[in-house]
Design a protein around this motif. Sequence first.
Motif, PDB file in Angstrom:
ATOM      1  N   PHE A  43      -8.192  27.858  18.142  1.00 56.91           N
ATOM      2  CA  PHE A  43      -8.710  29.110  18.690  1.00 56.91           C
ATOM      3  C   PHE A  43      -7.623  29.778  19.519  1.00 56.91           C
ATOM      4  O   PHE A  43      -6.635  29.158  19.890  1.00 56.91           O
ATOM      5  N   THR A  44      -7.819  31.054  19.816  1.00 59.21           N
ATOM      6  CA  THR A  44      -6.883  31.835  20.607  1.00 59.21           C
ATOM      7  C   THR A  44      -7.617  32.394  21.816  1.00 59.21           C
ATOM      8  O   THR A  44      -8.729  32.890  21.687  1.00 59.21           O
ATOM      9  N   VAL A  45      -6.998  32.312  22.973  1.00 57.59           N
ATOM     10  CA  VAL A  45      -7.589  32.847  24.198  1.00 57.59           C
ATOM     11  C   VAL A  45      -6.880  34.158  24.538  1.00 57.59           C
ATOM     12  O   VAL A  45      -5.661  34.217  24.579  1.00 57.59           O
ATOM     13  N   LEU A  46      -7.669  35.202  24.753  1.00 56.84           N
ATOM     14  CA  LEU A  46      -7.126  36.497  25.136  1.00 56.84           C
ATOM     15  C   LEU A  46      -7.769  36.953  26.435  1.00 56.84           C
ATOM     16  O   LEU A  46      -8.967  36.784  26.631  1.00 56.84           O
ATOM     17  N   ALA A  47      -6.970  37.551  27.288  1.00 53.76           N
ATOM     18  CA  ALA A  47      -7.492  38.070  28.546  1.00 53.76           C
ATOM     19  C   ALA A  47      -8.411  39.253  28.265  1.00 53.76           C
ATOM     20  O   ALA A  47      -8.145  40.069  27.381  1.00 53.76           O
TER      21      ALA A  47
END
Length: 94
Positions: A12-16
């Motif tokens: 998964f990718t975490v984005l602000a």
Amino acid sequence: MRIHHTCHADNFTVLANGTIRDRRLSFTARGILAHLLSLPDGAREDVRTLADRNPGVGRRGVSKAVQGLEDAGYYIRRTIRGPETGRVWTETFV
């Protein structure tokens, strides 16, 4: 609106939130940014490959979205010339 969040163990990718909600960017630009950030370091993506993977947007739409990312400082291109060979290439930073 109710938002359902799930736990992710991997892949998964975490984005602000500030990035996703940046009103300077179109929804297309935000999607391209999320896609680019999900790729491994060293991945080879450009306007052509992005447009080929998203035929509904087209090269012009992708190019405009990438330009928006560049204008907002999320996408940086540097042209480099090798001192010994004179070979020219572009490095991209997201």
